[in-house]
Design a protein around this motif. Structure first.
Motif, PDB file in Angstrom:
ATOM      1  N   LEU A  39      14.903 -11.403  41.338  1.00 20.26           N
ATOM      2  CA  LEU A  39      14.679 -12.491  40.382  1.00 20.26           C
ATOM      3  C   LEU A  39      15.035 -12.092  38.948  1.00 20.26           C
ATOM      4  N   HIS A  40      15.758 -10.990  38.807  1.00 22.49           N
ATOM      5  CA  HIS A  40      16.217 -10.511  37.489  1.00 22.49           C
ATOM      6  C   HIS A  40      15.055 -10.352  36.507  1.00 22.49           C
ATOM      7  N   ASN A  41      13.982  -9.724  37.007  1.00 20.40           N
ATOM      8  CA  ASN A  41      12.801  -9.384  36.200  1.00 20.40           C
ATOM      9  C   ASN A  41      12.002 -10.606  35.740  1.00 20.40           C
ATOM     10  N   PHE A  42      12.119 -11.707  36.465  1.00 20.59           N
ATOM     11  CA  PHE A  42      11.315 -12.899  36.155  1.00 20.59           C
ATOM     12  C   PHE A  42       9.885 -12.657  36.602  1.00 20.59           C
ATOM     13  N   PRO A  43       8.890 -13.020  35.843  1.00 18.62           N
ATOM     14  CA  PRO A  43       8.859 -13.630  34.517  1.00 18.62           C
ATOM     15  C   PRO A  43       8.756 -12.603  33.381  1.00 18.62           C
ATOM     16  N   PHE A  44       8.804 -11.323  33.743  1.00 14.22           N
ATOM     17  CA  PHE A  44       8.555 -10.254  32.766  1.00 14.22           C
ATOM     18  C   PHE A  44       9.655 -10.140  31.707  1.00 14.22           C
ATOM     19  N   ALA A  45      10.838 -10.671  32.018  1.00 14.95           N
ATOM     20  CA  ALA A  45      11.942 -10.619  31.057  1.00 14.95           C
ATOM     21  C   ALA A  45      11.593 -11.351  29.764  1.00 14.95           C
TER      22      ALA A  45
ATOM     23  N   ILE B 263       9.124  -6.723  29.142  1.00 17.37           N
ATOM     24  CA  ILE B 263       8.639  -5.611  29.967  1.00 17.37           C
ATOM     25  C   ILE B 263       9.609  -5.415  31.128  1.00 17.37           C
ATOM     26  N   PRO B 264      10.201  -4.224  31.266  1.00 13.96           N
ATOM     27  CA  PRO B 264      11.147  -3.980  32.362  1.00 13.96           C
ATOM     28  C   PRO B 264      10.398  -3.721  33.685  1.00 13.96           C
TER      29      PRO B 264
ATOM     30  N   GLN C 251      12.246  -2.363  36.755  1.00 13.69           N
ATOM     31  CA  GLN C 251      12.524  -0.924  36.765  1.00 13.69           C
ATOM     32  C   GLN C 251      11.247  -0.111  36.984  1.00 13.69           C
ATOM     33  N   ILE C 252      10.168  -0.528  36.344  1.00 12.04           N
ATOM     34  CA  ILE C 252       8.881   0.157  36.526  1.00 12.04           C
ATOM     35  C   ILE C 252       8.461   0.104  37.986  1.00 12.04           C
ATOM     36  N   SER C 253       8.577  -1.078  38.593  1.00 10.56           N
ATOM     37  CA  SER C 253       8.152  -1.230  39.986  1.00 10.56           C
ATOM     38  C   SER C 253       9.030  -0.410  40.931  1.00 10.56           C
ATOM     39  N   LEU C 254      10.314  -0.247  40.605  1.00 10.88           N
ATOM     40  CA  LEU C 254      11.184   0.594  41.432  1.00 10.88           C
ATOM     41  C   LEU C 254      10.739   2.058  41.380  1.00 10.88           C
ATOM     42  N   TRP C 255      10.356   2.531  40.190  1.00  9.17           N
ATOM     43  CA  TRP C 255       9.847   3.907  40.056  1.00  9.17           C
ATOM     44  C   TRP C 255       8.544   4.071  40.833  1.00  9.17           C
ATOM     45  N   ILE C 256       7.650   3.089  40.717  1.00  5.40           N
ATOM     46  CA  ILE C 256       6.376   3.157  41.450  1.00  5.40           C
ATOM     47  C   ILE C 256       6.632   3.135  42.952  1.00  5.40           C
ATOM     48  N   ALA C 257       7.548   2.282  43.395  1.00  5.58           N
ATOM     49  CA  ALA C 257       7.880   2.198  44.825  1.00  5.58           C
ATOM     50  C   ALA C 257       8.416   3.528  45.340  1.00  5.58           C
ATOM     51  N   THR C 258       9.257   4.173  44.548  1.00 12.07           N
ATOM     52  CA  THR C 258       9.804   5.471  44.960  1.00 12.07           C
ATOM     53  C   THR C 258       8.693   6.520  45.055  1.00 12.07           C
TER      54      THR C 258
END
Length: 192
Positions: free
Chosen positions: A149-155, A159-160, A163-170
């Motif tokens: 969703l291209h960072n919706f609604p955080f865009a 707040i990225p 990207q933050i969630s990808l780091w947490i997921a890893t």
């Protein structure tokens, strides 16, 4: 085949539809709010992915509520999750939204866990998904959804989160893989 297993199979069947919508260059337009934009294909693919992901909760709910937990379901449910999440992450790499090294870590963990499950199955043991594995799956689903969703609604608030969630997921993927190996080391030791 009971209802929860049919729901799990439906999750697998949604994967090619998700991939076609996301990766085939359809020209369905773009959703735009200010400087944020999202191709309609990404929006539709995100909806399909979210619906498919929610079937994970639905099949588990019905399996537990009506005592329909089966060895087939214990095998199919985590496999369906792995197929869906793997397809999504590889697609995000192809689209340039996710670093390949993160996806390699995530997929490597899935192969390793599947290997343990295969060894266990050869010993007549079925290993159900762990709590850490379930948390890992839901964090990955959130990361994929927000990225699609291209960072919706955080865009809109700068707040990225994608990207933050990808780091947490890893990170949680690494932890849950370690946890899985520790809790099931006796299965590997017995197979020698």
């Amino acid at each position: 085949m009971n209802l929860p297993n049919k729901i799990t199979i439906s999750r697998v069947m949604l994967i090619p539809i998700f991939l076609i919508v996301l990766l085939v260059p359809f020209h369905w337009g773009t959703l735009t709010i200010g400087s944020w934009s999202l191709p309609v294909t990404h929006f539709v693919a995100a909806l399909i992915f979210i619906v498919a992901s929610c079937t994970d909760w639905i099949d588990g709910y019905y399996a537990r509520k009506f005592n329909l937990v089966t060895n087939l379901g214990k095998f199919l449910d985590p496999l369906a999750d792995k197929l869906l999440v793997t397809a999504a992450f590889i697609s995000l790499v192809q689209l340039g939204f996710t670093p390949a090294w993160m996806v390699i870590i995530i997929i490597s963990r899935e192969f390793a866990v599947t290997g343990i499950r295969t060894i266990a199955a050869a010993e007549g043991v079925v290993i159900a998904a762990s709590q850490a594995g379930k948390v890992k799956t839901w964090i990955q689903i959130i990361a994929i959804s927000v990225t699609l969703l291209h960072n919706f609604p955080f865009a809109f608030i700068g707040i990225p989160f994608d990207q933050i969630s990808l780091w947490i997921a890893t990170a949680i993927t690494l932890y849950s893989g370690w946890d899985y190996f520790i809790k099931n080391k006796e299965v590997m030791l017995k197979s020698k």
